[in-house]
Write an enzyme that holds these catalytic residues in place. Sequence first.
Site, mmCIF file in Angstrom:
data_model
loop_
_atom_site.group_PDB
_atom_site.id
_atom_site.type_symbol
_atom_site.label_atom_id
_atom_site.label_comp_id
_atom_site.label_asym_id
_atom_site.label_seq_id
_atom_site.Cartn_x
_atom_site.Cartn_y
_atom_site.Cartn_z
ATOM 1 N N GLU A 34 0.826 -1.203 0.000
ATOM 2 C CA GLU A 34 0.000 0.000 0.000
ATOM 3 C C GLU A 34 0.868 1.264 0.000
ATOM 4 O O GLU A 34 0.563 2.248 -0.672
ATOM 5 C CB GLU A 34 -0.941 0.010 1.209
ATOM 6 C CG GLU A 34 -2.147 -0.880 1.047
ATOM 7 C CD GLU A 34 -3.006 -0.470 -0.138
ATOM 8 O OE1 GLU A 34 -3.221 0.729 -0.328
ATOM 9 O OE2 GLU A 34 -3.442 -1.360 -0.882
ATOM 10 N N CYS A 189 -11.946 2.049 -15.253
ATOM 11 C CA CYS A 189 -12.415 3.436 -15.168
ATOM 12 C C CYS A 189 -11.192 4.352 -15.117
ATOM 13 O O CYS A 189 -10.941 5.061 -14.152
ATOM 14 C CB CYS A 189 -13.287 3.611 -13.926
ATOM 15 S SG CYS A 189 -14.229 5.146 -13.952
ATOM 16 N N CYS A 196 -15.925 1.832 -20.615
ATOM 17 C CA CYS A 196 -17.301 1.786 -20.099
ATOM 18 C C CYS A 196 -18.073 0.607 -20.676
ATOM 19 O O CYS A 196 -18.964 0.056 -20.013
ATOM 20 C CB CYS A 196 -18.020 3.096 -20.413
ATOM 21 S SG CYS A 196 -17.238 4.532 -19.666
ATOM 22 N N CYS A 199 -17.818 -2.237 -18.361
ATOM 23 C CA CYS A 199 -17.964 -1.897 -16.938
ATOM 24 C C CYS A 199 -19.185 -2.584 -16.320
ATOM 25 O O CYS A 199 -20.293 -2.504 -16.869
ATOM 26 C CB CYS A 199 -18.094 -0.381 -16.798
ATOM 27 S SG CYS A 199 -18.289 0.112 -15.082
ATOM 28 N N CYS A 205 -24.240 4.052 -13.655
ATOM 29 C CA CYS A 205 -23.197 5.094 -13.576
ATOM 30 C C CYS A 205 -23.771 6.437 -14.036
ATOM 31 O O CYS A 205 -24.166 6.592 -15.207
ATOM 32 C CB CYS A 205 -22.001 4.697 -14.441
ATOM 33 S SG CYS A 205 -20.757 5.999 -14.527
HETATM 34 FE FE1 SF4 Z 1 -16.288 4.418 -14.977
HETATM 35 FE FE2 SF4 Z 1 -18.934 4.784 -15.242
HETATM 36 FE FE3 SF4 Z 1 -17.460 4.139 -17.362
HETATM 37 FE FE4 SF4 Z 1 -17.914 2.372 -15.416
HETATM 38 S S1 SF4 Z 1 -19.424 3.275 -16.795
HETATM 39 S S2 SF4 Z 1 -15.943 2.749 -16.453
HETATM 40 S S3 SF4 Z 1 -17.878 3.675 -13.612
HETATM 41 S S4 SF4 Z 1 -17.301 6.019 -16.164
#
Ligand code: SF4
Length: 363
Positions: A34, A189, A196, A199, A205
């Site tokens: 970390e 992201c 996206c 995602c 989102c």
């Molecule tokens: Fe990021 Fe939203 Fe795209 Fe997912 S949908 S990668 S959370 S911007």
Amino acid sequence: MPSFSSALIVWQRDHGRHGLPWQSAGPYPVWLSEIMLQQTQVATVIPYYQRFIASFPTIAALASASEEQVLAHWSGLGYYARGRNLHRAAQIVVDRHGGEFPCQYEQLLALPGIGRSTAAAICAQAYHQPYAILDGNVKRVLARYCGINGSPAIKSVEDLLWRQAEALLPQHDIAVYTQALMDMGATLCTRSKPLCGSCPVQGDCAAFQTGRVAELPSPRQRRAVPERQATLLLVMHGRDILLEKRGPAGIWGGLWCLPQFDDEAAALVWCAQQGMATDKVIRHPRAGGDPAISIKPCEAPIPFTHTFTHFKLHIAPMLLNLADKPLQVQQTGHAWMDVSDALSAAIPTPVRKLLAGILPGGQ
Ligand code: SF4
């Protein structure tokens, strides 16, 4: 639709990063990773982590090492306060906690170099306790997912992000969720060109649903980056280089550095004060003369710029080949080292670059 945390936990099992050397390895490796991962990417960290853990396999081994040994292992990773704090924290763990890494959030926060997000990451990953992390990547993910305007550098925006981070915590699998959040910020992201389409939380989102992915998080107000100048002196005697040890504070605190001056004139005055000129006059070859110090601008490494987080340092290196070693400098926190040995010592990156450059073949 699954909750944010459920979707991330499922996604992590198939798409997250697995097999990182510190994963499931206990509190000391998690803590070390970390700290190393602050401001530094995983691919850069892994070889440093492996060398570090091989030399200091336990907290007790780290605590009993010298600061110089620790910084030598940190050399090249930058942000050396991290290495100094890690070392001091290990000594505190040995002195106050009998060498057992503390498992309470408040105890972790009390250790040098451990802030709110780092303490939470250790609690979640090493002890499976439900604490929220909020590093730079997570701020970006949550600013987009929750549609939060304003720069995360603004306190009120950061506070809001903390509240969201806490509200989104899962009831179970906190370690997997924490890793998922980190992995998502690093691989999906991302700052530019987020994926996206892949995602797991796209449907919820706010940024994606409102077409604001490119706008969030809001950038901080840009201030001009200060620029500074420095002359770094490479004083050579054969293969030996003159290094000075920096005091404990400052950006290169505790590291071996080259003597540093505001400009060439100040460097030459210092050389004279250290008895580097037998005739009391340091002449530049371009000005004629054949002094004890021969300054060879044609051999000197070319000037370059090193960028820190908060400023740029324009470095003008000056190479001096001495006929004799002056005696005075040995009493003033300076030391002569063979250049190859110096490259293994605790030195900052610009110094490493200069020393590698003056060795034949860059070795
Ligand atoms: Fe990021 Fe939203 Fe795209 Fe997912 S949908 S990668 S959370 S911007």
